[in-house]
Design a protein around this motif. Structure first.
Motif, short mmCIF file in Angstrom:
data_model
loop_
_atom_site.label_atom_id
_atom_site.label_comp_id
_atom_site.label_asym_id
_atom_site.label_seq_id
_atom_site.Cartn_x
_atom_site.Cartn_y
_atom_site.Cartn_z
N ARG A 92 -9.46 6.80 1.50
CA ARG A 92 -8.47 7.87 1.45
C ARG A 92 -7.94 8.08 2.86
O ARG A 92 -8.71 8.11 3.83
CB ARG A 92 -9.10 9.17 0.93
CG ARG A 92 -8.08 10.29 0.76
CD ARG A 92 -8.72 11.60 0.34
NE ARG A 92 -9.47 12.19 1.44
CZ ARG A 92 -10.72 12.60 1.37
NH1 ARG A 92 -11.39 12.43 0.25
NH2 ARG A 92 -11.33 13.14 2.41
N LEU B 207 -3.28 9.57 0.67
CA LEU B 207 -3.10 8.23 0.12
C LEU B 207 -4.46 7.69 -0.29
O LEU B 207 -5.39 7.61 0.52
CB LEU B 207 -2.46 7.31 1.16
CG LEU B 207 -2.36 5.82 0.78
CD1 LEU B 207 -1.49 5.64 -0.46
CD2 LEU B 207 -1.83 5.00 1.95
N GLU C 70 1.15 3.82 9.42
CA GLU C 70 1.08 2.72 8.45
C GLU C 70 0.31 1.53 9.02
O GLU C 70 -0.34 0.79 8.28
CB GLU C 70 2.50 2.30 8.06
CG GLU C 70 2.54 1.22 7.01
CD GLU C 70 3.96 0.80 6.68
OE1 GLU C 70 4.17 -0.41 6.46
OE2 GLU C 70 4.85 1.67 6.65
N ALA D 40 -3.21 1.81 -5.61
CA ALA D 40 -2.99 2.83 -4.59
C ALA D 40 -2.06 3.90 -5.16
O ALA D 40 -1.21 3.61 -6.01
CB ALA D 40 -2.39 2.23 -3.32
N HIS D 41 -2.22 5.14 -4.69
CA HIS D 41 -1.31 6.21 -5.10
C HIS D 41 -1.43 7.37 -4.11
O HIS D 41 -2.39 7.46 -3.34
CB HIS D 41 -1.63 6.70 -6.52
CG HIS D 41 -2.89 7.51 -6.61
ND1 HIS D 41 -4.15 6.93 -6.67
CD2 HIS D 41 -3.10 8.86 -6.65
CE1 HIS D 41 -5.07 7.87 -6.75
NE2 HIS D 41 -4.46 9.06 -6.74
N PHE D 42 -0.42 8.22 -4.14
CA PHE D 42 -0.41 9.43 -3.32
C PHE D 42 -0.75 10.64 -4.18
O PHE D 42 -0.34 10.74 -5.34
CB PHE D 42 0.98 9.64 -2.70
CG PHE D 42 1.20 8.91 -1.41
CD1 PHE D 42 0.74 9.44 -0.21
CD2 PHE D 42 1.87 7.71 -1.39
CE1 PHE D 42 0.94 8.77 0.98
CE2 PHE D 42 2.08 7.03 -0.20
CZ PHE D 42 1.62 7.57 0.99
N ASN E 279 1.03 0.03 -4.69
CA ASN E 279 1.31 1.45 -4.89
C ASN E 279 2.57 1.61 -5.74
O ASN E 279 3.67 1.87 -5.22
CB ASN E 279 1.47 2.16 -3.54
CG ASN E 279 1.36 3.66 -3.66
OD1 ASN E 279 1.64 4.23 -4.71
ND2 ASN E 279 0.95 4.31 -2.58
N SER F 134 0.82 -1.21 0.00
CA SER F 134 0.00 0.00 0.00
C SER F 134 0.86 1.26 0.00
O SER F 134 0.41 2.32 -0.43
CB SER F 134 -0.94 0.00 1.21
OG SER F 134 -1.88 -1.05 1.10
N VAL F 135 2.06 1.14 0.52
CA VAL F 135 3.08 2.18 0.42
C VAL F 135 4.36 1.50 -0.05
O VAL F 135 4.37 0.31 -0.35
CB VAL F 135 3.29 2.90 1.78
CG1 VAL F 135 2.05 3.67 2.19
CG2 VAL F 135 3.67 1.90 2.86
N HIS G 86 4.15 5.36 -5.64
CA HIS G 86 5.03 5.70 -4.53
C HIS G 86 6.39 5.00 -4.67
O HIS G 86 7.44 5.57 -4.34
CB HIS G 86 4.37 5.29 -3.21
CG HIS G 86 5.08 5.81 -2.00
ND1 HIS G 86 5.08 5.15 -0.79
CD2 HIS G 86 5.83 6.93 -1.81
CE1 HIS G 86 5.78 5.85 0.09
NE2 HIS G 86 6.25 6.93 -0.51
N THR H 59 -5.62 6.36 -10.31
CA THR H 59 -4.36 5.76 -9.86
C THR H 59 -3.42 5.51 -11.03
O THR H 59 -2.21 5.75 -10.94
CB THR H 59 -4.65 4.45 -9.12
OG1 THR H 59 -5.47 4.70 -7.98
CG2 THR H 59 -3.36 3.79 -8.66
#
Length: 584
Positions: free
Chosen positions: A444, A502, A454, A495-497, A463, A416-417, A466, A512
């Motif tokens: 979000r 997030l 986290e 997933a993306h920032f 992700n 996810s990260v 990231h 994304t």
């Protein structure tokens, strides 16, 4: 954390579950005696390393696992054959005495009557609804444990009379289990005796016979492959006198000492919890992985980076050239320079001048900075893809350490990260558990909020954006223009920032994908190339493949489609020359 619905600040309501019930048992199945099928373990360090990759570096190996991986020549263990053969003969004699004593055939009828006797009062109970009565009669007649369990769930636990009937069903289930055990006893061994055991005695006889058969199998395996460590000594002591075990214990002790020495030579380390792979064993394992990669490659694929000739290079070549101002003294070919002075002097005392000096031509191999992104999202557990990814990473690390020590190599764990993997940390990477199973997820999280960490995030998303952002930071510090990113993943990002926000979006969302493509474009502008290694997944579709192509093409790289866990064949789409070719 919030949901991305009509009201993005409203969190989804928590759902509770009232699951409960009894433990299920199925006739003829025991997870201890009949474990699920697994692939046969490999031998040597490679086999142990494969097991370690499945569960991380905290994995410890038992003496039995060492015996499977590290084979000791039978001739190295004196007295192994006679001691084991004597034990086999004694256990076989005990088994034969049991078979010559008992007759379990009448016991089957007794066990069957026991089931019927327990069910009869329940079938006559007036409180039992007719639909359940017929079902109970059918399940008892057909000896269906699973059907009785389902009936147990349907009876009303709040009704006192039905609850009383419900409480007696597990007893019938247990009796059916005894019946199955007695039937297996009757059909599994050639009994010739005349003594009829009770149901309880029959179950105990079957248990004893199964223990004897298991020990006999272990002893035969130990005799065949010189592996006395596979024999369960505690179990064996229940059937063999201590005096008769003394010879075998001595042989086993010698074998364990030989095994310990062999394990230490392989680089294994023993601690209180068992054996683990030390640094030396890890290097051996990586070399084995690298050798297996080279074994499947064509000779024309081998080699180093293209060299660049430089005056201050580190690799001396046989050829020489005249000395020039600024050349380092370390490159001076002193014998050739003195010889030039002697020839010029015509036989007199040599006087070394600048015109006599020659230096070795040298070269420096080009450096390369590489970032490997390892997808550890929840889907990578499918088919053990995470193990294949870690094997590839360890092989690459071994290659660079051996062939290109000047190169820079970084690993990034992506879920996810994304975060960098410390040196030696690849082994401990594991796919993240799936914590949300809803068909649609729109979450979000404001990561600038100090109250959100986290640990609060569902970890199993992908992700890529990231990970690419972190790759750019790592490559920015590299002192070489040759920079590349290798992305190992199984599909689309989820997933993306966006700044500190997030987004976790499933199914994969165009938002994304756009953020990921922007990050890839930034990577390309900074002069880095990305190659995408797309591993197969149960959920993979054509859109995953198209995205992999677009992502690689945006950086001038290529996409590699693997054809299975063995990675023995790659179909490479090379976007540099727009040709498709096969490596392997």
């Amino acid at each position: 954390m919030s949901t991305e619905e009509s009201n993005p600040d409203e969190a989804p309501a928590a759902r509770t579950s009232g699951l409960g019930g009894i433990v299920h048992t199925y006739r003829g199945y025991d997870p201890v005696r009949f474990p699920p099928p697994t692939a046969p373990p490999g031998e040597g360090i490679e086999g142990l390393g494969d097991r370690m990759l499945e569960s991380g570096s905290r994995r410890r190996f038992t003496a039995e696992e060492l015996a499977e991986a590290i084979r000791i020549p039978p001739e190295a263990i004196g007295g192994l054959g006679p001691s084991i053969e004597a034990l086999i003969a004694e256990l076989e004699a005990r088994r034969d005495r049991i078979l010559e004593t008992w007759d379990p055939f009448p016991t089957v009828d007794a066990a069957s009557r026991q089931v019927d006797d327990q069910a009869e009062p329940l079938l006559d109970a007036e409180a039992l609804p007719e639909i359940f009565r017929e079902r109970l009669r059918r399940e008892v007649r057909e000896r269906q444990i699973h059907g009785l369990e389902r009936l147990w769930y349907h009876l009303d636990r709040d009704d006192p009379e039905q609850a009383a009937i419900r409480a007696k069903l597990p007893g019938i289930v247990e009796s059916l289990g005894d019946l199955d055990a007695i039937e297996g006893l009757r059909d599994g061994w050639p009994f010739t005796g005349r003594r009829v055991p009770s149901v309880e005695e029959g179950v105990e006889i079957r248990t004893e016979l199964e223990r004897l058969e298991n020990l006999l199998e272990q002893l035969r395996e130990a005799l065949k492959n010189a592996r006395p460590a596979v024999v369960d000594l505690d179990e064996l002591q229940d059937f063999i006198d201590e005096a008769d075990l003394s010879d075998f214990k001595q042989v086993r002790a010698r074998a364990e000492e030989l095994l310990r020495q062999a394990a230490e030579q392989e680089g294994l380390i023993q601690d209180e919890e068992g054996w683990k792979m030390g640094p030396g064993a890890m290097r051996r394992y990586q070399s084995t992985l690298l050798a297996s990669v080279f074994a499947s490659m064509k000779g024309s694929r081998h080699g180093r980076h293209d060299p660049v000739e430089r005056a201050d290079g580190t690799i001396e070549l046989p050829a020489t050239r005249d000395w020039e101002f600024g050349d380092p003294a370390s490159a001076l070919d002193l014998p050739a320079s003195v010889l030039n002075a002697v020839v010029r002097g015509g036989g007199g005392p040599p006087e070394l001048r600048g015109e006599d000096l020659v230096v070795h031509r040298t070269r420096s191999t080009t450096k390369c900075a590489t970032v490997v992104i390892l997808d550890m999202s929840g889907s990578m557990r499918s088919g053990g893809q995470y193990v294949s990814a870690k094997k590839m990473a360890l092989s690459l690390e071994a290659l660079i350490r051996r062939e290109y020590p000047g190169d820079r190599l970084h690993f990034i764990e992506m879920y996810s990260v994304a975060k960098p993997v410390p040196r030696g940390g690849v082994v401990d990477l594991m796919p993240k558990p799936v914590t949300i199973r809803d068909p649609v997820v729109r979450l979000r999280a404001d990561m600038s909020d100090p109250d959100i960490t986290e640990a609060d995030l569902p970890p199993h998303f992908t992700n890529i954006q990231h990970a690419l952002q972190l790759s750019r930071r790592l490559l920015a510090a590299a002192d070489t223009p040759n920079r590349q990113v290798m992305l190992i993943t199984d599909g689309l990002p989820t997933a993306h920032f966006e700044d500190d926000q997030l987004f976790l979006l499933y199914p994969p969302d165009p938002r994304t994908e756009e953020a990921t493509m922007r990050e890839a474009a930034a990577l390309a502008r900074e002069g880095a190339t990305m190659n995408v290694f797309l591993v197969p997944s149960w959920s993979q579709n054509e859109e995953d493949l198209r995205f992999g192509r677009r992502l690689a093409e945006s950086t001038g790289g290529r996409v590699v489609f693997t054809a299975g866990n063995d990675l023995d064949r790659f179909v490479v789409w090379d976007y540099l020359d727009k040709r498709r070719h096969i490596v392997g």
